[in-house]
Design a protein around this motif. Structure first.
Motif, PDB file in Angstrom:
ATOM      1  N   SER A 194      -3.220   3.445   0.866  1.00 26.24           N
ATOM      2  CA  SER A 194      -4.048   2.869   2.016  1.00 26.24           C
ATOM      3  C   SER A 194      -4.880   1.683   1.442  1.00 26.24           C
ATOM      4  N   LEU A 218      -1.765   6.208  10.437  1.00 24.93           N
ATOM      5  CA  LEU A 218      -2.228   5.304   9.030  1.00 24.93           C
ATOM      6  C   LEU A 218      -2.859   3.962   9.739  1.00 24.93           C
ATOM      7  N   ARG A 256      -4.683  -1.912   2.928  1.00 26.93           N
ATOM      8  CA  ARG A 256      -5.986  -2.687   3.786  1.00 26.93           C
ATOM      9  C   ARG A 256      -6.314  -4.205   2.926  1.00 26.93           C
ATOM     10  N   ALA A 284       3.849   4.284   2.442  1.00 22.55           N
ATOM     11  CA  ALA A 284       2.644   4.715   1.630  1.00 22.55           C
ATOM     12  C   ALA A 284       2.748   5.882   0.971  1.00 22.55           C
ATOM     13  N   GLU A 287      -6.240   3.541  10.628  1.00 21.54           N
ATOM     14  CA  GLU A 287      -7.117   3.306   9.609  1.00 21.54           C
ATOM     15  C   GLU A 287      -7.132   2.067   9.025  1.00 21.54           C
ATOM     16  N   TRP A 288      -6.011   1.372   8.899  1.00 19.72           N
ATOM     17  CA  TRP A 288      -5.694   0.125   8.343  1.00 19.72           C
ATOM     18  C   TRP A 288      -6.164  -1.027   8.990  1.00 19.72           C
ATOM     19  N   HIS A 345      -4.101  11.008   4.434  1.00 20.22           N
ATOM     20  CA  HIS A 345      -5.103   9.539   4.437  1.00 20.22           C
ATOM     21  C   HIS A 345      -4.350   8.620   3.433  1.00 20.22           C
TER      22      HIS A 345
END
Length: 325
Positions: free
Chosen positions: A249, A290, A253, A234, A293-294, A244
């Motif tokens: 990201s 991460l 996603r 990333a 978040e993903w 982030h």
């Protein structure tokens, strides 16, 4: 020097202490060059059988090839196991890096040290004999890497013949290449008779992102039903940066949304391109966080970290272990 009490250090002791700290600093840099210290805390507990699907081992016992462009400090199995302990993962996939060309001895040694919870991705070409493929498979190798833009051990006209050779082993073919080359080869990759895995999210350039030709090529491969994507790196193409990485990201996603059953996560430790100064060196724990978040739900993490790696790399479904500190 002003005396500040009965225990005030002498000038000589201060100099000796400073010298000692300097030596320790050198030792620290050498010891942790492949895994910089971090105070970042893990934000979630990984499920039993969680897998890091992309990392490398650099062992000084095995020489790199002439002309190798990425030769980071030693990053041994023991070094990696310290990272694994921090992350809480129990399975891993070791990938032969560009520095070793088609010499997979370091990979085989690492697999022998790590046992049944490890799998490997080797680098071969048309000169590799069938007997070596059999040996690689017995050791835990489950695919090959086609690497363009570094040492180029595989040429484009070798892709289809190699795919036919590895098909009988049930292996995958993993690709790493510049974005323009990915876009130009995508239609050929879709037709291959083996699973096609895209490294590092396809190296999608920002800020073009999802509007780029490379992203559209990855989506064609992924949407075809035989394509996979590694959610690794990333930090490699971001313009927005940590912690982030909003731009890359968003790419991660989008892949999860498109094919949640055909994405896996990888650390890319010890970050060879970053060690060479091509990108900032990332915080390994931040990269792991991460995932929260993903893939925010337990079900999504189970699929990303456990079930998908089992399918792609042949880990035994009934042999899941949970990390315990």
């Amino acid at each position: 020097m002003k005396n500040i009490g009965p225990f005030a250090p002498s000038r000589r002791s201060l100099l000796l202490g400073t010298a000692a700290l300097g030596v320790l600093s050198i030792i620290d840099r050498r010891a942790f060059a492949a895994s910089p210290a971090s105070l970042t805390q893990r934000q979630f507990s990984p499920p039993a059988g969680a897998c890091d699907c992309h990392h490398h081992i650099y062992d000084p016992r095995f020489p790199t090839i002439a002309g190798a462009k990425l030769t980071p400090p030693p990053a041994t199995v023991k070094d990696y196991q310290r990272l694994q302990h921090r992350l809480g993962t129990t399975r891993n996939v070791i990938v032969t890096p560009s520095a070793y060309g088609t010499d997979n001895r370091c990979l085989l040694d690492a697999l022998s040290q790590m046992g049944n919870n490890a799998r490997g991705i080797a680098v071969i070409n048309s000169q590799t004999r069938d007997r070596e493929l059999e040996q690689l498979h017995a050791a835990g190798v489950r695919g090959i890497r086609v690497l363009f833009g570094r040492t180029n051990p595989v040429q484009p006209d070798e892709i289809e013949p190699l795919a036919q050779r590895i098909k009988e082993f049930g292996w995958q073919m993993q690709f790493y290449m510049p974005a323009a080359q990915l876009a130009s080869l995508a239609d050929r990759m879709i037709k291959l008779p083996v699973p096609v895995v895209i490294d590092h999210m396809g190296h999608i350039a920002e800020p073009a992102g999802q509007n780029s030709e490379a992203y559209k090529a990855v989506r064609r491969i992924l949407d075809n039903g035989n394509g996979w994507v590694k959610l690794s790196g990333a930090y490699m193409d971001t313009k927005m940066g940590p912690p982030h990485y909003p731009d890359t990201s968003a790419i991660a996603r989008s892949y999860i949304s498109a094919a949640p059953e055909r994405v896996v996560w990888g650390s890319n430790w010890p970050h060879p391109a970053a060690q060479a100064g091509e990108t900032p060196l990332p915080d390994d724990m931040n990269l792991f966080n991460l995932i929260e978040e993903w893939a925010p739900t337990a079900k999504m993490k189970q699929q990303l970290l456990v079930e998908n790696p089992e399918t792609l790399f042949g880990f035994k479904r009934g042999d899941r272990t949970r990390f315990t500190s």
